[in-house]
Enzyme design. Structure first.
Site, mmCIF file in Angstrom:
data_model
loop_
_atom_site.group_PDB
_atom_site.id
_atom_site.type_symbol
_atom_site.label_atom_id
_atom_site.label_comp_id
_atom_site.label_asym_id
_atom_site.label_seq_id
_atom_site.Cartn_x
_atom_site.Cartn_y
_atom_site.Cartn_z
ATOM 1 C CD GLU A 157 -33.706 -1.475 3.115
ATOM 2 O OE1 GLU A 157 -34.057 -0.366 3.518
ATOM 3 O OE2 GLU A 157 -32.712 -2.093 3.575
ATOM 4 C CE LYS B 197 -34.776 1.718 6.737
ATOM 5 N NZ LYS B 197 -33.626 1.504 5.825
ATOM 6 C CB CYS C 28 -33.210 -2.296 6.729
ATOM 7 S SG CYS C 28 -31.412 -2.473 6.506
#
Length: 303
Positions: free
Chosen positions: A49, A121, A166
């Site tokens: 990321e 995301k 993440c």
């Protein structure tokens, strides 16, 4: 195709970087990892990321963002073509999100540099970490709206993989859905974990997601000192820290590759063993045992 060649074609690299606000330096580090991954026989390299930029403030992140067809991502497309390597670009600051924000977009490029998948995301890191920083990702980033993004590369790479990013690690239903609906052989989890959460939960969460999905989990990671406000595991003083330990975990939950907390750029490689996946899923068919009728009622009650 020989058994040995087949195995090599399923080899993947999981990378660790120390991204800064210097785009050229970040690109050079990614290029180094590409060379190492190709030399090791990998067909796919996973980058973390924020692989192309980490600034000291949210406004910097927004100001430097570009569209996915812009020149910055174009440089990574050229890397993929140069090395004949698929790239998982684990979190690109994509311009054009609502409210003057960016999307945190996980982009997969094939060996010709073409986009094969985009995952924005969906879970944003808006938290007050105990004994750690207060972070509000939503101030600069808009959430995506699509989950279960899957790359079927079975014809070219020999396996299928799903995309996450993440903070998604804390939402196991996403990983189960990728395994259950799509049968992914691997799930990618590029990250930039904080120091407190990394020390407490990084290995734990990744191993749990691998066991639940009975798939490889490949977690490229940020590590090292990024700027005066952001630093890595053990670096002091630091008001904010990002954990290293880029990991590869097999479908039995065993860590089969770990870059460690400090070295950057760094790379581990792992072979995606389709036979191992099939045997684990056959001997412990947890997806077949899942009580959808009961779990559906629980989800309805929670809603």
């Amino acid at each position: 195709m020989s058994a040995q060649l087949s195995r090599v074609l399923r080899r993947v690299g999981v990378g660790q970087l120390t991204a800064t606000s210097d785009h050229a330096s970040n690109l050079a580090a990614a290029s180094q990892l590409c060379r190492q991954a190709k030399s090791a026989g990998a067909c796919l390299l996973c980058l973390p990321e924020a692989f192309s930029f980490i600034g000291a403030a949210a406004a910097e992140t927004v100001a430097q963002a570009e569209p996915l067809d812009g020149p910055r991502l174009g440089a990574y497309r050229a890397l993929a073509r140069e090395h004949g390597l698929w790239l998982s670009l684990g979190g690109f600051h994509e311009a054009g999100a609502p409210g003057g924000r960016v999307f945190n977009t996980h982009v997969v490029l094939d060996a010709a540099g073409a986009t094969r998948a985009e995952y924005r995301k969906i879970h944003l890191f808006d938290v007050d970490v105990p004994d750690g920083p207060v972070l509000m990702e939503s101030r600069s980033t808009a959430p995506g709206a699509a989950a279960c993004v899957v790359v079927d590369a079975s014809d070219e790479l020999g396996f299928t993989f799903g995309l996450t990013t993440c903070y998604d690690l804390r939402f196991p239903e996403l990983y189960v859905a990728l395994a259950r609906s799509s049968g992914c052989h691997a799930i990618l989890a590029p990250s930039a974990f904080t120091r407190p959460t990394g020390a407490a939960h990084w290995h734990l969460l990744l191993r749990a997601r691998a066991v639940e999905s009975q798939a490889y989990v490949l977690a490229a990671a940020q590590s090292g000192t990024h700027n005066e406000k952001r630093a890595s595991y053990g670096a002091r003083p630091a008001s904010f820290a990002v954990a290293g330990h880029a990991l590869a975990v097999d479908p039995w939950g065993e860590v089969v590759g770990d870059c460690g907390p400090d070295a950057s750029p760094a790379l581990v490689t792992v072979d995606i063993d389709l036979d191992k996946i099939a045997k684990i899923r056959a001997k412990m068919p947890i997806q077949a045992h899942r009580r959808g009728d009961v779990l559906g009622l629980l989800q309805a009650d929670a809603a």
